[in-house]
Scaffold this motif. Structure first.
Motif, PDB file in Angstrom:
ATOM      1  N   ARG A  33     164.349  33.642  -0.249  1.00 28.65           N
ATOM      2  CA  ARG A  33     165.569  33.044  -0.831  1.00 28.65           C
ATOM      3  C   ARG A  33     166.748  33.241   0.109  1.00 28.65           C
ATOM      4  O   ARG A  33     167.636  32.407   0.203  1.00 28.65           O
ATOM      5  CB  ARG A  33     165.884  33.699  -2.188  1.00 28.65           C
ATOM      6  CG  ARG A  33     164.938  33.300  -3.281  1.00 28.65           C
ATOM      7  CD  ARG A  33     165.560  33.483  -4.640  1.00 28.65           C
ATOM      8  NE  ARG A  33     165.830  34.868  -4.979  1.00 28.65           N
ATOM      9  CZ  ARG A  33     165.011  35.663  -5.636  1.00 28.65           C
ATOM     10  NH1 ARG A  33     163.834  35.221  -6.010  1.00 28.65           N
ATOM     11  NH2 ARG A  33     165.354  36.897  -5.927  1.00 28.65           N
ATOM     12  N   LYS A 148     174.346  20.050  -4.233  1.00 30.10           N
ATOM     13  CA  LYS A 148     173.160  19.533  -4.928  1.00 30.10           C
ATOM     14  C   LYS A 148     171.899  19.792  -4.107  1.00 30.10           C
ATOM     15  O   LYS A 148     170.854  20.192  -4.640  1.00 30.10           O
ATOM     16  CB  LYS A 148     173.343  18.028  -5.177  1.00 30.10           C
ATOM     17  CG  LYS A 148     172.317  17.433  -6.131  1.00 30.10           C
ATOM     18  CD  LYS A 148     172.629  15.973  -6.399  1.00 30.10           C
ATOM     19  CE  LYS A 148     171.571  15.343  -7.308  1.00 30.10           C
ATOM     20  NZ  LYS A 148     171.825  13.914  -7.542  1.00 30.10           N
ATOM     21  N   GLN A 151     171.177  23.570  -4.196  1.00 29.59           N
ATOM     22  CA  GLN A 151     170.670  23.932  -5.518  1.00 29.59           C
ATOM     23  C   GLN A 151     169.210  23.510  -5.670  1.00 29.59           C
ATOM     24  O   GLN A 151     168.403  24.236  -6.251  1.00 29.59           O
ATOM     25  CB  GLN A 151     171.518  23.274  -6.608  1.00 29.59           C
ATOM     26  CG  GLN A 151     172.816  24.009  -6.890  1.00 29.59           C
ATOM     27  CD  GLN A 151     173.699  23.272  -7.875  1.00 29.59           C
ATOM     28  OE1 GLN A 151     173.683  22.032  -7.949  1.00 29.59           O
ATOM     29  NE2 GLN A 151     174.492  24.010  -8.630  1.00 29.59           N
ATOM     30  N   GLY A 152     168.890  22.333  -5.117  1.00 27.56           N
ATOM     31  CA  GLY A 152     167.509  21.854  -5.141  1.00 27.56           C
ATOM     32  C   GLY A 152     166.578  22.785  -4.377  1.00 27.56           C
ATOM     33  O   GLY A 152     165.491  23.118  -4.850  1.00 27.56           O
ATOM     34  N   LEU A 154     167.120  25.991  -3.732  1.00 23.68           N
ATOM     35  CA  LEU A 154     167.037  27.262  -4.466  1.00 23.68           C
ATOM     36  C   LEU A 154     166.130  27.136  -5.683  1.00 23.68           C
ATOM     37  O   LEU A 154     165.288  28.016  -5.935  1.00 23.68           O
ATOM     38  CB  LEU A 154     168.439  27.709  -4.888  1.00 23.68           C
ATOM     39  CG  LEU A 154     168.538  29.043  -5.644  1.00 23.68           C
ATOM     40  CD1 LEU A 154     167.946  30.192  -4.823  1.00 23.68           C
ATOM     41  CD2 LEU A 154     169.978  29.353  -6.014  1.00 23.68           C
ATOM     42  N   ASN A 155     166.274  26.059  -6.419  1.00 23.24           N
ATOM     43  CA  ASN A 155     165.440  25.849  -7.622  1.00 23.24           C
ATOM     44  C   ASN A 155     163.960  25.744  -7.266  1.00 23.24           C
ATOM     45  O   ASN A 155     163.104  26.246  -7.998  1.00 23.24           O
ATOM     46  CB  ASN A 155     165.897  24.595  -8.373  1.00 23.24           C
ATOM     47  CG  ASN A 155     167.245  24.782  -9.039  1.00 23.24           C
ATOM     48  OD1 ASN A 155     167.676  25.909  -9.280  1.00 23.24           O
ATOM     49  ND2 ASN A 155     167.937  23.693  -9.328  1.00 23.24           N
ATOM     50  N   LEU A 158     162.798  29.252  -6.451  1.00 21.69           N
ATOM     51  CA  LEU A 158     162.717  30.026  -7.692  1.00 21.69           C
ATOM     52  C   LEU A 158     161.494  29.621  -8.512  1.00 21.69           C
ATOM     53  O   LEU A 158     160.807  30.470  -9.073  1.00 21.69           O
ATOM     54  CB  LEU A 158     163.993  29.832  -8.530  1.00 21.69           C
ATOM     55  CG  LEU A 158     165.254  30.538  -8.022  1.00 21.69           C
ATOM     56  CD1 LEU A 158     166.465  30.111  -8.838  1.00 21.69           C
ATOM     57  CD2 LEU A 158     165.097  32.053  -8.070  1.00 21.69           C
ATOM     58  N   ALA A 159     161.240  28.324  -8.552  1.00 22.36           N
ATOM     59  CA  ALA A 159     160.083  27.834  -9.322  1.00 22.36           C
ATOM     60  C   ALA A 159     158.777  28.395  -8.759  1.00 22.36           C
ATOM     61  O   ALA A 159     157.852  28.704  -9.507  1.00 22.36           O
ATOM     62  CB  ALA A 159     160.051  26.307  -9.290  1.00 22.36           C
ATOM     63  N   GLU A 162     159.559  32.889  -8.957  1.00 25.09           N
ATOM     64  CA  GLU A 162     160.151  33.635 -10.072  1.00 25.09           C
ATOM     65  C   GLU A 162     159.102  34.360 -10.921  1.00 25.09           C
ATOM     66  O   GLU A 162     159.256  35.537 -11.248  1.00 25.09           O
ATOM     67  CB  GLU A 162     160.965  32.682 -10.963  1.00 25.09           C
ATOM     68  CG  GLU A 162     161.901  33.407 -11.897  1.00 25.09           C
ATOM     69  CD  GLU A 162     162.882  32.466 -12.591  1.00 25.09           C
ATOM     70  OE1 GLU A 162     163.902  32.953 -13.072  1.00 25.09           O
ATOM     71  OE2 GLU A 162     162.603  31.247 -12.654  1.00 25.09           O
TER      72      GLU A 162
END
Length: 259
Positions: A33, A148, A151-152, A154-155, A158-159, A162
């Motif tokens: 990350r 945006k 964030q994409g 990072l998401n 994370l997906a 996490e």
């Protein structure tokens, strides 16, 4: 009542190295990350700041437009007064009254001139503000697009990680609870103070993992015997022999594969 089985030094070393492997895996996930969460937060703050600036600029633009309206009203009032005074001049009885009304007319004409000057200045301000607003909107749009995108990213990370990270954190706590408190405290203290968070390291090529200082052969023999917990005199790290490290690494890789 059955006597509680005493934990051997070897078992403690294995548990500590297992804990290290779990925590290192958590570190790896967090390193993937990297600075992304901070970048996203900074971009969110920047976009919020730009939007606040836009709101203030729009409000100041409205204020200038109101000032122009006020000046236009003042001009209309002054024109009405000029007309009134001009009509009164036609019915004056003496020069003194005529001159007094002339001064009033002259004053209102100056008021009109000053108001028109102010309107001109206000219009120049409006053009400047519009340029700044357009520039700020462009900057805001560009930062929102960048936000945006980040964030994409990072998401997506994370997906992917996490679930594993949560499972590993739970495992880390389980292992800490199974190791005596004084050892966990020592492990945590060392981990905090050393590079890469490595508190328990195997011997590699005669030195502590990540170190260039050679460990004396007698100490290496004692480490391999697994009869006491030995720390590296240079870094303070807890040392384990390569064979134990390989065995625990293989065991933990199987565990990680299931998470």
């Amino acid at each position: 009542m059955a006597k509680k089985k005493e934990v051997t030094v070897e078992e403690r070393l294995r548990a500590l190295y297992d804990l290290q492997l779990i925590d290192s895996r958590i570190d790896e996930i967090r390193n993937v990350r990297g600075e992304l969460p901070l970048e996203v937060r900074d971009l969110e703050d920047e976009v919020a700041g730009l939007n606040t600036r836009l709101e203030k600029l729009e409000l100041s633009l409205d204020a200038v437009n109101n000032d122009i309206s006020d000046k236009k009203n003042l001009i209309e009032e002054a024109k009405a007064l000029i007309k009134k005074y001009a009509e009164q001049q036609e019915n004056v009885r003496n020069n003194r009254e005529f001159n007094s009304l002339s001064k009033e007319i002259e004053f209102q004409e100056l008021e009109i001139e000053l108001a028109e000057k102010h309107i001109k200045e206000f219009k120049a301000q409006i053009e400047q503000k519009k340029e700044v607003i357009a520039e700020t909107k462009g900057r805001c749009k560009e930062r929102e697009t960048h936000l945006k995108h980040k964030q994409g990213e990072l998401n997506a990370i994370l997906a992917e990680t996490e679930k594993e990270e949560k499972a590993l954190i739970k495992k880390s706590e389980e292992y800490k609870n199974s190791i005596e408190e004084r050892l966990v405290s020592a492990y945590t203290r060392i981990r905090t103070n050393v590079k890469n968070g490595l508190a328990v390291v195997p011997i590699e090529r005669g030195a502590a993992g990540g170190s260039y200082f050679t460990i004396p052969p007698q100490v290496q023999v004692e480490i391999a015997a697994r009869k006491k917990i030995i720390t590296d005199e240079h870094s303070g790290r807890i040392l384990v022999d390569p064979a134990l490290a390989d065995e625990q690494r293989e065991k933990m890789e199987k565990l990680f594969a299931k998470l």
